[in-house]
Design an enzyme around this catalytic site. Structure first.
Site, PDB file in Angstrom:
ATOM      1  N   TYR A 141       0.860  -1.197   0.000  1.00 21.46           N
ATOM      2  CA  TYR A 141       0.000   0.000   0.000  1.00 21.46           C
ATOM      3  C   TYR A 141       0.888   1.236   0.000  1.00 21.46           C
ATOM      4  O   TYR A 141       1.836   1.333   0.777  1.00 21.46           O
ATOM      5  CB  TYR A 141      -0.885   0.005   1.247  1.00 21.46           C
ATOM      6  CG  TYR A 141      -1.754   1.238   1.386  1.00 21.46           C
ATOM      7  CD1 TYR A 141      -2.790   1.502   0.479  1.00 21.46           C
ATOM      8  CD2 TYR A 141      -1.549   2.149   2.425  1.00 21.46           C
ATOM      9  CE1 TYR A 141      -3.594   2.623   0.617  1.00 21.46           C
ATOM     10  CE2 TYR A 141      -2.355   3.273   2.570  1.00 21.46           C
ATOM     11  CZ  TYR A 141      -3.379   3.502   1.663  1.00 21.46           C
ATOM     12  OH  TYR A 141      -4.173   4.615   1.797  1.00 21.46           O
ATOM     13  N   ASP A 236       9.228   2.880  -0.246  1.00 20.93           N
ATOM     14  CA  ASP A 236       8.175   3.549   0.524  1.00 20.93           C
ATOM     15  C   ASP A 236       8.401   3.186   1.985  1.00 20.93           C
ATOM     16  O   ASP A 236       8.012   2.105   2.442  1.00 20.93           O
ATOM     17  CB  ASP A 236       6.804   3.089   0.028  1.00 20.93           C
ATOM     18  CG  ASP A 236       5.670   3.705   0.847  1.00 20.93           C
ATOM     19  OD1 ASP A 236       5.961   4.356   1.872  1.00 20.93           O
ATOM     20  OD2 ASP A 236       4.499   3.517   0.457  1.00 20.93           O
ATOM     21  N   LYS A 264       4.164   9.436   8.518  1.00 19.85           N
ATOM     22  CA  LYS A 264       3.861   8.875   9.841  1.00 19.85           C
ATOM     23  C   LYS A 264       4.801   9.408  10.937  1.00 19.85           C
ATOM     24  O   LYS A 264       4.625  10.529  11.386  1.00 19.85           O
ATOM     25  CB  LYS A 264       3.814   7.343   9.761  1.00 19.85           C
ATOM     26  CG  LYS A 264       2.677   6.929   8.794  1.00 19.85           C
ATOM     27  CD  LYS A 264       2.160   5.534   8.919  1.00 19.85           C
ATOM     28  CE  LYS A 264       0.857   5.431   8.126  1.00 19.85           C
ATOM     29  NZ  LYS A 264       0.858   4.453   7.069  1.00 19.85           N
TER      30      LYS A 264
HETATM   31  C1  LIG Z   1       0.266   4.964   5.635  1.00 22.16           C
HETATM   32  C2  LIG Z   1       1.066   4.670   4.431  1.00 22.16           C
HETATM   33  C3  LIG Z   1       1.014   5.504   3.306  1.00 22.16           C
HETATM   34  C4  LIG Z   1       0.075   6.657   3.179  1.00 22.16           C
HETATM   35  O1  LIG Z   1       0.303   7.657   4.117  1.00 22.16           O
HETATM   36  P1  LIG Z   1      -0.892   8.713   4.433  1.00 22.16           P
HETATM   37  O2  LIG Z   1      -0.239   9.685   5.357  1.00 22.16           O
HETATM   38  O3  LIG Z   1      -1.978   7.914   5.039  1.00 22.16           O
HETATM   39  O4  LIG Z   1      -1.281   9.329   3.149  1.00 22.16           O
HETATM   40  C5  LIG Z   1       1.872   5.219   2.259  1.00 22.16           C
HETATM   41  N1  LIG Z   1       2.709   4.174   2.309  1.00 22.16           N
HETATM   42  C6  LIG Z   1       2.778   3.353   3.368  1.00 22.16           C
HETATM   43  C7  LIG Z   1       3.758   2.231   3.371  1.00 22.16           C
HETATM   44  C8  LIG Z   1       1.948   3.564   4.454  1.00 22.16           C
HETATM   45  O5  LIG Z   1       1.988   2.716   5.489  1.00 22.16           O
END
Ligand SMILES: *Cc1c(COP(=O)(O)O)cnc(C)c1O
Length: 424
Positions: A141, A236, A264
């Protein structure tokens, strides 16, 4: 008002009553609770309950909730104004901090969410390589970016619509979706299409379909294929950055991606994202280069103050070994309870992250993950919630531990989890 009253009201005002889908508890049943206050490792609901929190606001709260130093930093910044729309000194300090912690980042840009970070990485990779196609892995994701919301795990997976409506097929066609840990498939795609591929994006430790680890050598081989094809490798690390080590997975595994998406933890609980990487690639961004990217509130002083303090605390405390011990304690408690009951359970764990798959064999990819017994997880979730322990409301989310989880909270959680497994 009680949680139930608030939720009934919210349902009339907001789609599904929530501002982010997984919060609606659709995959575990029942209605969500509302929280009025959070402190340390605990959430306090409007119904007067205290819950030991293993969601940690979906990852950011590595220092627990409402940490006094982060609160103080925000309040000092607040005295000077909430937003200037000009450069401010906090941005420079934040950039310096990120560069000093994340090995591959030579230049960085701040944004406001993880989604913005991955979206901008993809655009930058396409602009830099002058290629259109990207590769992602099923189960990873990367936020709700159009071209990445395909076999995306997490909320999308939980709701049973891995492909969202509203994404043109022509966009999706530029995204090649591969299986995690399938080197043969990856190699074949690079042989056929390598020179058309702008970038490969992945969560280096996928944590949005439960927690999955790359096979030994997988990331290194991926790095090699990308380098040979002139394809940019994007890690990511929105979830894993500052979580599995000060410098994320790339530091643990000693692999240098071209670009990294962060989010985060980097915001200390306020909305922040960032992306960075090699200087020559980053200089393709406006105002220096042709790839446009911007943000009215990017580098916001309150958010920077919170984030800088959170990162500084990580550097000062170096809590990673201590967090790992707590993670191991929970993992072992879960496994021994499952063993006693004769239930097949996998508990992938690294440092302060763990997840549960009710499955005979280790989970190596998306198909393995969705084949696990989600009904058992739902039962365990409900048992824990009734007994004061809040697990993520989906079998495909990862649990987080914070430095505010004292031994007593972990001991309580282990007891409840073990009793829960005996009961389900
Ligand atoms: C949470 C998350 C996102 C998206 O971040 P948001 O601040 O919710 O837009 C993207 N990549 C990973 C791996 C995530 O865990």
């Amino acid at each position: 008002m009680t949680s139930e009253q608030l939720f009934q009201k919210a349902l009339k005002l907001m789609p599904g009553g929530v501002n982010s889908p997984v919060r609606a508890f659709r995959s575990v049943g029942g209605n969500p609770f509302f929280v009025s206050r959070a402190e340390g490792a605990s959430l306090y609901t409007v119904d007067g309950e205290e819950l030991v929190d293993f969601v940690c606001t979906w990852g950011p709260a590595i220092h627990g909730h409402n940490h006094p130093e982060i609160k103080k930093a925000i309040s000092i910044a607040l005295d000077n104004g909430t937003s200037f729309g000009t450069p401010n000194p906090y941005e420079v300090e934040m950039a310096e901090k990120i560069l000093s912690m994340v090995p591959s980042i030579e230049k960085v840009r701040m944004c406001n969410s993880g989604t913005e970070a991955t979206m901008s990485c993809i655009r930058l990779a396409r602009g830099f390589t002058k290629r259109d196609k990207i590769i992602k892995f099923s189960g990873c994701y990367h936020g709700h970016v159009d071209s990445l919301l395909i076999k995306a795990g997490s909320g999308a997976l939980t709701l049973g619509n891995p492909d969202s409506a509203g994404i043109p097929e022509s966009f999706a066609r530029e995204t090649i979706v591969l299986e995690l840990n399938n080197l043969a498939q990856l190699t074949e795609v690079f042989e056929k299409h390598g020179f058309e591929i702008a970038s490969v994006i992945l969560e280096p430790y996928p944590a949005n379909v439960g927690l999955i680890f790359p096979d030994t050598g997988f990331l290194r081989k991926l790095r090699e294929l990308c380098t040979n094809a002139g394809t940019l490798l994007i890690f990511d690390e929105v979830m894993t950055g500052f979580r599995v080590s000060p410098g994320g997975v790339q530091q643990r595994e000693n692999i240098t991606p071209d670009l990294t998406a962060l989010g985060k933890i980097i915001g200390g609980g306020l909305p922040v994202g960032a992306f960075g990487g090699k200087a020559d690639i980053m200089d393709y961004l406006a105002p220096l280069g042709p790839v446009y990217q911007a943000g009215t509130l990017s580098g916001n002083p309150l958010a920077m103050a919170a984030g800088i303090t959170g990162l500084r605390l990580l550097q000062e405390l170096n809590p990673y070994e201590q967090l790992n011990q707590l993670g191991v304690q929970i993992r072992d408690a879960l496994l021994s309870a499952a063993n006693k009951k004769g239930l097949p359970l996998q508990v992938p764990q690294i440092g302060s992250m763990f997840s549960m798959f009710f499955s005979e064999n280790p989970v190596r990819n998306y198909d393995d993950a969705i084949a696990s017994d989600t009904k058992l997880f739902q039962k365990l979730f409900r048992y824990c919630l009734k007994n004061g322990v809040y697990l993520p409301p989906s079998p495909f989310e990862t649990c987080f531990i914070s430095t505010a989880h004292k031994d007593s909270a972990i001991d309580k959680a282990c007891e409840v989890l073990q009793a829960g497994i005996a009961e389900i």
